[in-house]
Write an enzyme that holds these catalytic residues in place. Structure first.
Site, PDB file in Angstrom:
ATOM      1  N   GLN A   1       4.695   4.412   2.610  1.00  0.00           N
ATOM      2  CA  GLN A   1       4.163   3.171   2.066  1.00  0.00           C
ATOM      3  C   GLN A   1       4.446   2.040   3.052  1.00  0.00           C
ATOM      4  OE1 GLN A   1       6.185   3.002  -1.716  1.00  0.00           O
ATOM      5  NE2 GLN A   1       7.714   1.538  -0.999  1.00  0.00           N
TER       6      GLN A   1
ATOM      7  N   LYS B   1       6.196   0.452   7.887  1.00  0.00           N
ATOM      8  CA  LYS B   1       5.787   1.704   7.237  1.00  0.00           C
ATOM      9  C   LYS B   1       7.023   2.579   7.074  1.00  0.00           C
ATOM     10  CE  LYS B   1       2.294   5.368   7.755  1.00  0.00           C
ATOM     11  NZ  LYS B   1       1.157   5.814   8.609  1.00  0.00           N
TER      12      LYS B   1
ATOM     13  N   ALA C   1       0.863  -1.192   0.000  1.00  0.00           N
ATOM     14  CA  ALA C   1       0.000   0.000   0.000  1.00  0.00           C
ATOM     15  C   ALA C   1       0.888   1.226   0.000  1.00  0.00           C
ATOM     16  CB  ALA C   1      -0.925   0.010   1.216  1.00  0.00           C
TER      17      ALA C   1
ATOM     18  N   VAL D   1       2.318  10.092   2.056  1.00  0.00           N
ATOM     19  CA  VAL D   1       3.464  10.342   2.936  1.00  0.00           C
ATOM     20  C   VAL D   1       4.348   9.112   3.091  1.00  0.00           C
ATOM     21  CG1 VAL D   1       4.089  10.843   5.345  1.00  0.00           C
ATOM     22  CG2 VAL D   1       2.360  12.223   4.195  1.00  0.00           C
TER      23      VAL D   1
ATOM     24  N   ASP E   1      -9.329   8.901  11.976  1.00  0.00           N
ATOM     25  CA  ASP E   1      -9.344   8.541  10.553  1.00  0.00           C
ATOM     26  C   ASP E   1      -9.886   7.115  10.409  1.00  0.00           C
ATOM     27  OD1 ASP E   1      -8.974   8.955   7.864  1.00  0.00           O
ATOM     28  OD2 ASP E   1      -6.849   8.448   7.865  1.00  0.00           O
TER      29      ASP E   1
END
Length: 521
Positions: A136, A154, A130, A134, A289
């Site tokens: 991946q 990440k 993904a 900012v 979020d």
């Protein structure tokens, strides 16, 4: 320091893309000065034909402009007071998806951050699964005493900090310029809006802060049977690298897969709503979020959240405010709902509680005449904030973020169960918190807290009295010095005695002031 010319080049490029997508059609020319109105007309000459709605054009343009503008759009979705409800709603759907950057660049960034070869830290390290604006994410494996463990790694995009910094400085330049020429821009406090965005981006660019947020939420929910947070691998986390437990689960965005697993979707919808409310009201710390792509159902049927870059906080005062207004609407106690706004200081005291109660009733009563699936808690909060603006309630950024998140969470709940009764789902969470904090147990805790404060105060009294006594002695000594200097007459002695009395009075006042300062401190 970036020169203004560079800002102008960046802004000119952005202006061209916005004009091409027809975004300037959303601007009301009447709110602009003459020169800006002419510029707006010229910009609209660049529009290309499209059947898309005005709000959709904005999200398309921001996506085309890259990471900084995607973040700007996501941030503006939390500020309907600035961009309006329609645009804010559209920006909620702004996709934070970008092409991945090369595997070798990701591995090099990890090695620089952690100081070890990637294949020395990870038993396996796969390609990106993904990619966002900012960072991946890669799937990897690490060796543990019990065997291999899957993890999610990440990694920040190389150069993203420099790029975001340059764009944000350009945003500041544009905001200051707009505030100089537009009263509406000054009213919206655009410079302050950009400053808030800058602070938010700073947090997202330090993955150690995201790790800390995940760790804090994990502590908060450790006893919750239906919600959990992936464990952080702190030894494999740095400024630009975050490693957490890999989540094997079904994303809430894949309804078909959820149905194939035979999950109770209405129950899952209730879990989403109640979990969010527990985090906001009980903990004062919530995931801001919670879209379906950030929520999974694991093999045990528990809800699992990922991506803790955007978080919201509520103080005790704000949590009580939220709980009481929600419960006020549930129980139709509009007077109490109105009083809470005044007690919290959100509505100035020169307004009438009765008039405000009437305005709240106009919002609350219609929901009690509609079926459960037609009642939107998020819409109600939106209407409430619109009404409070009429009563001089200032914008509360933390409540706007809460409202924005509730819109998303409610959408997830309705997606899982279109007939979800928001109020019946929310009621037990809100009532439990109110009983815990405003009922008998809460009053006992408050009393104990008060006793503790009194105990600390009494413990400090001897020191305060000693300080007061020293002041009294100094003042009394000054008085005696005054007597020695006075003429040896009855009149002189009388004047010295008066000074002594004034000295004693001053000493008493000094002690009183010290006690007051201690209490206030």
């Amino acid at each position: 320091m970036i020169p203004p010319f560079s800002h102008l080049i960046r802004l000119a490029r952005a202006g061209f893309v916005l004009a091409r997508e027809g975004v300037f059609a959303l601007v009301d020319p009447a709110a602009l000065p003459g020169g800006a109105q002419l510029g707006l007309k010229l910009a609209r000459l660049l529009e290309r034909p499209t059947t898309a709605s005005g709000a959709t054009r904005l999200s398309t343009a921001l996506g085309a402009l890259g990471p900084s503008y995607v973040k700007l759009g996501q941030f503006l979705a939390t500020r309907p007071d600035v961009v309006g409800q329609a645009i804010a709603a559209d920006l909620e759907s702004l996709q934070d998806k970008m092409p991945p950057f090369p595997q070798d660049e990701a591995e090099a960034a990890i090695e620089r951050a952690l100081g070890r070869p990637v294949h020395g830290m990870f038993a396996a390290f796969g390609p990106p699964i993904a990619a966002a604006s900012v960072a991946q994410v890669h799937r990897a494996e690490i060796e543990t005493p019990t065997g291999r463990k899957a993890v999610a790694v990440k990694v920040l995009r190389p150069g993203i900090e420099r790029s975001l910094s340059a764009d944000i400085q350009a945003f500041f330049f544009a905001a200051r310029l707009a505030e100089r020429i537009s009263a509406e821009a000054r009213r919206l406090r655009l410079t302050e809006v950009v400053a808030t965005l800058a602070r938010s981006v700073t947090v997202e660019l330090d993955l150690r802060l995201e790790a800390a947020a995940a760790s804090e939420m994990a502590d908060n929910v450790k006893d919750d049977p239906d919600f959990r947070v992936p464990e952080v691998e702190w030894d494999l986390t740095a400024h630009n690298v975050l490693t957490t437990e890999w989540v094997d689960g079904t994303p809430l965005s894949d309804r078909g897969a959820l149905e194939r697993r035979g999950l109770d979707l209405p129950k899952l919808g209730r879990t989403v709503i109640q979990s969010f409310l527990r985090h906001a009201v009980r903990d004062g710390f919530f995931h801001a979020d919670m879209h379906p792509g950030n929520l999974f159902v694991d093999d045990a049927g528990r809800l699992v959240a990922v991506d803790f870059g955007i978080m919201g906080r509520l103080t005790e005062k704000e949590r009580r405010f939220l709980a009481e207004i929600l419960y006020g609407f549930i129980s139709r106690d509009y007077r109490r709902t109105a009083e809470v706004h005044f007690e919290a200081g959100y509505v100035p005291s020169h307004h009438s509680v009765e008039a405000f109660m009437q305005a709240i009733r106009a919002i609350g009563e219609p929901i009690h005449n509609r079926s459960a699936e037609d009642i939107s808690m998020a819409k109600l909060l939106t209407l409430l904030f619109e009404v409070t603006a009429l009563f001089d309630m200032k914008t509360r950024p933390e409540l706007l973020l809460l409202q924005k998140t509730m819109v998303v969470v409610e959408g997830v709940g309705r997606m899982l169960d279109p007939k979800l009764d928001m109020w019946r789902t929310a009621e037990p969470v809100v009532r439990t918190w109110l009983e815990r904090h405003l009922g008998a147990a809460g009053r006992v805790e408050e009393a104990v807290g008060g006793v503790s404060e009194v105990g600390r105060f009494l413990g400090g009294v001897p020191g305060l009295l000693a300080r007061g006594s020293r002041i009294a002695e100094q003042l009394d000594r000054a008085t005696r010095d005054g007597i020695a200097l006075a003429p040896e007459t009855v009149a002189g002695i009388g004047e010295a005695e008066a000074r002594r009395n004034r000295g004693t009075t001053l000493a008493l006042w000094a002690i009183a002031v010290l006690l007051l300062l201690h209490l206030l401190g």
